[in-house]
Scaffold this motif. Structure first.
Motif, PDB file in Angstrom:
ATOM      1  N   SER A  25       5.633  -1.494  -4.201  1.00 24.26           N
ATOM      2  CA  SER A  25       4.625  -1.109  -3.224  1.00 24.26           C
ATOM      3  C   SER A  25       4.786  -1.958  -1.973  1.00 24.26           C
ATOM      4  N   ILE A  26       5.241  -1.324  -0.910  1.00 24.93           N
ATOM      5  CA  ILE A  26       5.460  -2.016   0.357  1.00 24.93           C
ATOM      6  C   ILE A  26       4.195  -1.896   1.202  1.00 24.93           C
ATOM      7  N   ARG A  27       3.752  -3.023   1.750  1.00 20.94           N
ATOM      8  CA  ARG A  27       2.493  -3.033   2.506  1.00 20.94           C
ATOM      9  C   ARG A  27       2.689  -3.474   3.949  1.00 20.94           C
ATOM     10  N   ALA A  28       3.894  -3.330   4.459  1.00 25.47           N
ATOM     11  CA  ALA A  28       4.184  -3.525   5.882  1.00 25.47           C
ATOM     12  C   ALA A  28       5.516  -2.842   6.158  1.00 25.47           C
ATOM     13  N   PHE A  29       5.507  -1.944   7.134  1.00 27.23           N
ATOM     14  CA  PHE A  29       6.691  -1.164   7.460  1.00 27.23           C
ATOM     15  C   PHE A  29       7.122  -1.412   8.902  1.00 27.23           C
ATOM     16  N   SER A 114      -0.531 -14.572  -0.215  1.00 28.47           N
ATOM     17  CA  SER A 114       0.642 -14.425   0.648  1.00 28.47           C
ATOM     18  C   SER A 114       0.223 -14.208   2.095  1.00 28.47           C
ATOM     19  N   LEU A 115      -0.963 -13.653   2.296  1.00 28.75           N
ATOM     20  CA  LEU A 115      -1.458 -13.358   3.641  1.00 28.75           C
ATOM     21  C   LEU A 115      -2.341 -14.472   4.200  1.00 28.75           C
ATOM     22  N   GLY A 116      -2.548 -15.511   3.390  1.00 25.04           N
ATOM     23  CA  GLY A 116      -3.394 -16.612   3.837  1.00 25.04           C
ATOM     24  C   GLY A 116      -4.874 -16.298   3.782  1.00 25.04           C
ATOM     25  N   ILE A 117      -5.254 -15.299   2.986  1.00 28.81           N
ATOM     26  CA  ILE A 117      -6.671 -14.948   2.824  1.00 28.81           C
ATOM     27  C   ILE A 117      -7.212 -15.694   1.603  1.00 28.81           C
ATOM     28  N   HIS A 175      11.361   2.843   1.624  1.00 29.72           N
ATOM     29  CA  HIS A 175      10.363   2.310   0.703  1.00 29.72           C
ATOM     30  C   HIS A 175       9.069   3.092   0.862  1.00 29.72           C
ATOM     31  N   THR A 176       8.183   2.915  -0.101  1.00 24.36           N
ATOM     32  CA  THR A 176       6.939   3.674  -0.145  1.00 24.36           C
ATOM     33  C   THR A 176       5.795   2.819  -0.650  1.00 24.36           C
ATOM     34  N   CYS A 177       4.607   3.357  -0.536  1.00 18.96           N
ATOM     35  CA  CYS A 177       3.439   2.769  -1.194  1.00 18.96           C
ATOM     36  C   CYS A 177       2.480   3.901  -1.520  1.00 18.96           C
ATOM     37  N   ALA A 178       2.167   4.066  -2.785  1.00 21.30           N
ATOM     38  CA  ALA A 178       1.170   5.052  -3.197  1.00 21.30           C
ATOM     39  C   ALA A 178      -0.210   4.438  -3.010  1.00 21.30           C
ATOM     40  N   GLN A 179      -1.132   5.163  -2.368  1.00 21.55           N
ATOM     41  CA  GLN A 179      -2.403   4.575  -1.967  1.00 21.55           C
ATOM     42  C   GLN A 179      -3.584   5.464  -2.348  1.00 21.55           C
ATOM     43  N   ALA A 216       3.288  -9.918   3.238  1.00 26.19           N
ATOM     44  CA  ALA A 216       2.766  -9.027   2.198  1.00 26.19           C
ATOM     45  C   ALA A 216       3.859  -8.484   1.302  1.00 26.19           C
ATOM     46  N   ASN A 217       5.111  -8.518   1.786  1.00 30.07           N
ATOM     47  CA  ASN A 217       6.225  -7.972   1.015  1.00 30.07           C
ATOM     48  C   ASN A 217       7.073  -9.044   0.337  1.00 30.07           C
ATOM     49  N   ARG A 218       6.628 -10.271   0.381  1.00 30.41           N
ATOM     50  CA  ARG A 218       7.443 -11.348  -0.182  1.00 30.41           C
ATOM     51  C   ARG A 218       7.163 -11.619  -1.650  1.00 30.41           C
ATOM     52  N   THR A 219       6.112 -11.046  -2.183  1.00 29.20           N
ATOM     53  CA  THR A 219       5.787 -11.283  -3.584  1.00 29.20           C
ATOM     54  C   THR A 219       6.099 -10.041  -4.412  1.00 29.20           C
TER      55      THR A 219
END
Length: 237
Positions: A25-29, A114-117, A175-179, A216-219
């Motif tokens: 699941s990719i969360r930045a394109f 990973s996002l610092g949140i 790549h994709t992400c189902a949402q 967001a894609n590093r983990t």
């Protein structure tokens, strides 16, 4: 739990094994465009997914360009205005079993860290969740629907269609992400795309080239070993 190895770079999968293990699941394109021809090819491949009695119960709306921006704008406006979501269906269990709740929490913590949140920062988490409605920056997206008259078996078929599409995308270096987030505002999605009320919004799918430098894609989320979900009733010949 263990995870499959992550691909070293955003390259096209050359085998079925590569496509399956490199899908995530990719969360930045990146904004790089995806051609209509490519998406049509992927839809034809996804259309070969199995379905009970070959009824093929899925419907798809592809958004790109102005319509994608229009849809995202409507959904982001509702999200940031605090409009209460009205999910199309019950996705998660109403009462969580500990093992599933632990996996869900672990996935959320890995992403937000990973996002610092920080844990408990609901404002930052809410703001980030809005990126779902922008297809995480992907240049194109799909909205997948199913008729309200369909039963559980057909929902399984739609899942097979979605997975086939996402695995096939890897063979094109995409790549994709189902949402499921798009099902939160089904009425807005239907209004924007002219989808009849007889259709349930199942999910969206973001598709594009992954921004692998984005945190967001590093983990990679861990996966259970097969012993956690498999019982063998096995006799040697």
């Amino acid at each position: 739990m263990s995870s499959p190895p992550a691909p070293a770079q955003d390259v096209a999968a050359t085998t079925a094994l590569d496509a399956i293990t490199s899908r995530r699941s990719i969360r930045a394109f990146r904004p790089d465009p995806v051609s209509r021809d490519t998406i049509e090819t992927l839809l034809r491949l996804a259309g070969t997914a199995p379905s009970g009695s070959n009824i093929q119960p899925w419907s798809v709306h592809v958004v790109q360009g102005d319509k994608r921006r229009e849809l995202s704008g409507l959904l982001l406006q509702a999200h940031h205005a605090g409009v209460e979501p009205t999910p199309e269906y019950q996705y998660y269990p109403k009462v969580w079993r500990p093992v599933f709740l632990e996996r869900r929490r672990q996935t959320g913590w890995l992403l937000y860290e990973s996002l610092g949140i920080r844990r408990g920062d609901r404002e930052a988490a809410h703001a980030y969740r809005g990126s779902n409605y922008d297809f995480f920056g992907a240049p194109a997206g799909l909205i997948v629907t199913i008729g309200r008259d369909m039963e559980h078996g057909s929902w399984i078929d739609v899942g097979a269609f979605v997975q086939t599409f996402m695995i096939a995308a890897r063979t094109f270096g995409l790549h994709t992400c189902a949402q499921a987030a798009f099902a939160n505002y089904g009425d807005l999605v239907r209004a924007a795309l002219g989808i009849p009320g007889s259709e349930v919004v199942v999910c969206g799918i973001s598709i594009g080239h992954a921004d692998l430098a984005h945190p967001a894609n590093r983990t990679r989320t861990p996966r259970a070993e097969i012993g956690a979900f498999t019982t063998f009733h096995w006799s040697e010949a």
